[in-house]
Design an enzyme around this catalytic site. Structure first.
Site, short mmCIF file in Angstrom:
data_model
loop_
_atom_site.label_atom_id
_atom_site.label_comp_id
_atom_site.label_asym_id
_atom_site.label_seq_id
_atom_site.Cartn_x
_atom_site.Cartn_y
_atom_site.Cartn_z
N ARG A 157 -19.44 -21.73 25.92
CA ARG A 157 -17.81 -21.31 26.22
C ARG A 157 -17.89 -20.38 27.55
NH1 ARG A 157 -18.32 -19.57 21.14
NH2 ARG A 157 -17.64 -20.98 19.60
N LYS B 208 -10.73 -24.29 40.18
CA LYS B 208 -10.40 -25.54 39.49
C LYS B 208 -11.44 -26.37 39.46
CE LYS B 208 -6.54 -27.56 41.51
NZ LYS B 208 -5.47 -28.45 41.60
N GLU C 132 -8.05 -31.40 55.39
CA GLU C 132 -7.44 -30.41 54.74
C GLU C 132 -7.29 -29.15 55.56
OE1 GLU C 132 -6.72 -30.85 51.64
OE2 GLU C 132 -7.94 -32.46 50.86
N LYS D 296 -6.01 -21.24 51.96
CA LYS D 296 -6.39 -21.76 50.48
C LYS D 296 -6.47 -20.39 49.59
CE LYS D 296 -7.74 -24.38 46.94
NZ LYS D 296 -8.43 -25.42 46.48
N GLU E 37 -1.62 -22.93 39.28
CA GLU E 37 -0.86 -23.87 39.67
C GLU E 37 0.51 -23.99 39.17
OE1 GLU E 37 -3.16 -27.13 41.29
OE2 GLU E 37 -1.42 -28.40 41.07
N ARG F 182 1.18 -22.89 44.79
CA ARG F 182 0.14 -23.52 44.88
C ARG F 182 0.23 -25.04 45.38
NH1 ARG F 182 -5.38 -22.37 41.59
NH2 ARG F 182 -6.83 -23.68 42.50
N ASN G 179 -0.18 -29.45 47.96
CA ASN G 179 -0.07 -31.04 47.85
C ASN G 179 0.50 -32.03 49.06
OD1 ASN G 179 -1.11 -30.70 45.20
ND2 ASN G 179 0.77 -30.56 44.45
N HIS H 171 -0.55 -35.30 49.86
CA HIS H 171 -1.35 -35.87 48.77
C HIS H 171 -0.71 -36.73 47.83
CE1 HIS H 171 -4.25 -32.93 49.97
NE2 HIS H 171 -5.19 -33.01 48.90
N HIS I 210 -2.74 -39.90 47.77
CA HIS I 210 -3.69 -40.25 46.32
C HIS I 210 -3.28 -41.77 46.20
CE1 HIS I 210 -4.07 -36.09 44.78
NE2 HIS I 210 -5.34 -36.63 45.41
N HIS J 159 -11.29 -39.04 50.65
CA HIS J 159 -10.13 -38.28 50.43
C HIS J 159 -9.38 -37.99 51.53
CE1 HIS J 159 -7.58 -35.70 47.93
NE2 HIS J 159 -7.84 -34.63 48.89
N1 LIG Z 1 -11.40 -27.99 42.85
C1 LIG Z 1 -10.77 -28.22 43.89
O1 LIG Z 1 -9.86 -27.59 44.21
C2 LIG Z 1 -10.90 -29.40 44.71
C3 LIG Z 1 -10.45 -29.48 46.25
C4 LIG Z 1 -10.41 -30.54 47.09
C5 LIG Z 1 -11.54 -31.57 46.68
N2 LIG Z 1 -12.17 -31.61 45.23
C6 LIG Z 1 -13.18 -32.47 44.96
O2 LIG Z 1 -14.41 -32.46 45.97
C7 LIG Z 1 -14.77 -33.74 46.03
C8 LIG Z 1 -15.10 -33.99 47.47
O3 LIG Z 1 -15.86 -33.22 48.00
P1 LIG Z 1 -16.74 -33.58 49.29
O4 LIG Z 1 -16.00 -34.23 50.15
O5 LIG Z 1 -17.63 -32.21 49.62
O6 LIG Z 1 -17.78 -34.40 48.56
P2 LIG Z 1 -19.45 -34.51 48.18
O7 LIG Z 1 -19.53 -33.51 47.10
O8 LIG Z 1 -19.62 -36.04 47.50
O9 LIG Z 1 -20.03 -34.40 49.49
C9 LIG Z 1 -20.06 -35.43 50.46
C10 LIG Z 1 -21.36 -36.00 50.76
O10 LIG Z 1 -21.91 -35.10 51.79
C11 LIG Z 1 -23.12 -34.89 51.28
N3 LIG Z 1 -23.61 -33.27 51.85
C12 LIG Z 1 -23.00 -32.47 51.44
N4 LIG Z 1 -23.29 -31.21 51.93
C13 LIG Z 1 -24.16 -31.80 52.94
C14 LIG Z 1 -24.93 -31.19 54.06
N5 LIG Z 1 -24.68 -29.86 54.19
N6 LIG Z 1 -25.75 -32.16 54.67
C15 LIG Z 1 -25.88 -33.41 54.41
N7 LIG Z 1 -25.11 -33.86 53.68
C16 LIG Z 1 -24.40 -33.24 52.78
C17 LIG Z 1 -23.01 -34.93 49.70
O11 LIG Z 1 -24.20 -35.22 49.32
C18 LIG Z 1 -22.39 -36.29 49.79
O12 LIG Z 1 -23.03 -37.38 49.57
C19 LIG Z 1 -13.94 -34.69 45.23
O13 LIG Z 1 -14.39 -34.95 43.86
C20 LIG Z 1 -12.58 -34.04 45.09
O14 LIG Z 1 -11.96 -34.06 43.90
C21 LIG Z 1 -11.84 -30.35 44.48
ZN LIG Z 2 -6.78 -32.69 48.90
#
Ligand SMILES: NC(=O)c1ccc[n+]([C@@H]2O[C@H](COP(=O)([O-])OP(=O)(O)OC[C@H]3O[C@@H](n4cnc5c(N)ncnc54)[C@H](O)[C@@H]3O)[C@@H](O)[C@H]2O)c1
Ligand SMILES: [Zn+2]
Length: 359
Positions: free
Chosen positions: A117, A139, A181, A219, A229, A233, A237, A240, A244, A260
């Site tokens: 939990r 989130k 972003e 942010k 949200e 917030r 978007n 987006h 999306h 993305h």
């Molecule tokens: N929770 C939220 O508010 C929120 C907001 C935006 C995005 N997201 C989510 O985040 C995800 C995308 O995040 P991302 O773009 O970081 O993707 P990711 O975590 O897949 O990282 C991208 C790539 O970079 C590599 N990587 C990360 N840091 C590294 C480093 N320092 N050196 C070398 N390689 C590295 C990872 O292994 C991966 O292959 C999506 O799933 C999206 O839905 C969430």
């Molecule tokens: Zn985004």
């Protein structure tokens, strides 16, 4: 200690040269039964040694490894981690440190938010996307049946520690992904940030540092004003709704899958155009925004016959309740308006405009 602390409401974001040292100090004040570090192959290889060097209190921590990439945002992977924690006898006072990009922090936050939990977690973002966006705001979630973030909870980390030198091992495409972003944060909230990004060199960590800080601040402030949200917030978007749709469309032909941020960059061109068409934004501002985005992000080509499919994909998006399109549009550079009703015909026009622009 050289650190800056920003409040995201329910958790702080700590940046600066000594951010990781501040993390170590914080651990010294916390009572926890055991610490675990979750990472993927890339982040454990490139970032874990530095983390352990600067946060010696984590040297005894067990590491949990997941494969890199969106596919790890999955219930089966979550189950593996829950099981692992249980096998290690992790109790309610255990701490999970999420070292990685948005995949690791979304997944780790979800696992931490649900195990027994809810146990505490700390996010140490390693991608630009993570530092300015994904790790901030609580989130969390995983994907289900190919649909993004279908299962999740709000679970705030204890804190987010941002260490910019981790970006040294991140590829250019991933940097641009996060930059989209940052551009969005400038466009909806901070005109000066937007202008400064235009002149920045991505590979210069020193030049990037203040921009990351201001972007993370946008942010954090938005999240603080609206933790669940329900209102403001939604400014985040921008780009987006169409973004999306484009992202999902690109996944239908794997050889041209967009990241993305790349899809959001295209979404921002289309939605800035809609902002102009709806008399919210001047033509001049629209032109400046488009010029910047087209210079940074590669064009996405599609046929006019695809417009229909793109709109269908947008309708599936959970944000578009009952088939109504509600957009966040720009009223200027640095200002946005939420919940603007847009018809499918107008969306189609925006897509057609982009399509011809990059043809
Ligand atoms: N929770 C939220 O508010 C929120 C907001 C935006 C995005 N997201 C989510 O985040 C995800 C995308 O995040 P991302 O773009 O970081 O993707 P990711 O975590 O897949 O990282 C991208 C790539 O970079 C590599 N990587 C990360 N840091 C590294 C480093 N320092 N050196 C070398 N390689 C590295 C990872 O292994 C991966 O292959 C999506 O799933 C999206 O839905 C969430
Ligand atoms: Zn985004």
């Amino acid at each position: 200690m050289e650190v800056t602390e920003i409040s995201a409401g329910r958790h702080p974001v700590v940046l600066g040269r000594d951010a990781l040292r501040a993390f170590d100090r914080k651990l010294g004040q916390e009572d926890y039964s055991a610490a675990f570090i979750l990472g993927d192959e890339n982040t454990l290889r490139h970032c874990l040694p530095e983390l352990l060097a600067q946060v010696p209190r984590l040297r005894e921590a067990r590491t949990l490894l997941v494969p890199p990439g969106e596919r790890s945002k999955d219930l089966a992977v979550s189950t593996d981690i829950w099981r692992h924690l249980a096998e290690e006898a992790a109790d309610r006072h255990a701490l999970l440190v999420c070292l990685g990009g948005g995949v690791v922090t979304d997944l780790g936050g979800f696992v931490a938010g649900t195990y027994k939990r809810g146990i505490r977690c700390v996010h140490v973002p390693t991608s630009l996307m993570g530092m300015v966006d994904a790790a901030i705001g609580g989130k969390t979630g995983v994907d289900l049946a190919g649909l993004k973030n279908m299962v999740g909870v709000f679970h705030d980390p204890m804190a987010v520690y941002v260490h910019l030198p981790f970006l040294k091992s991140l590829g250019k495409r991933e940097l641009l992904n996060g930059l989209a972003e940052m551009i969005k944060h400038g466009l909806v909230r901070d005109a000066q940030l937007w202008t400064d990004i235009s002149g920045a060199t991505l590979h210069d960590i020193d030049a990037l540092t203040p921009l990351v800080e201001r972007s993370a601040t946008v942010k954090a402030e938005v999240v603080k004003a609206d933790p669940r949200e329900e209102g403001v917030r939604k400014v985040l978007n921008f780009g987006h709704t169409i973004g999306h749709g484009i992202e999902a469309h690109s996944w239908e032909s794997p050889q041209r899958m967009l990241l993305h941020g790349e899809a959001v960059a295209i979404g921002m061109v289309c939605e800035a155009w809609l902002s102009w068409r709806m008399d919210l934004l001047t033509r001049e501002d629209y032109d400046r925004i488009t010029e910047q985005l087209l210079a940074l992000y590669k064009p996405y080509q599609f046929d006019s016959a695809d417009n229909h499919r793109l709109i269908e994909l947008m309708r599936n998006d959970k944000k578009n309740s009952a088939g109504q399109f509600r957009f966040t549009l720009l009223t200027g550079i640095g200002q946005a308006k939420v919940d603007v009703h847009v018809t499918a015909a107008q969306v189609q026009e925006a897509l057609e405009h982009y399509r011809l622009l990059v043809r």
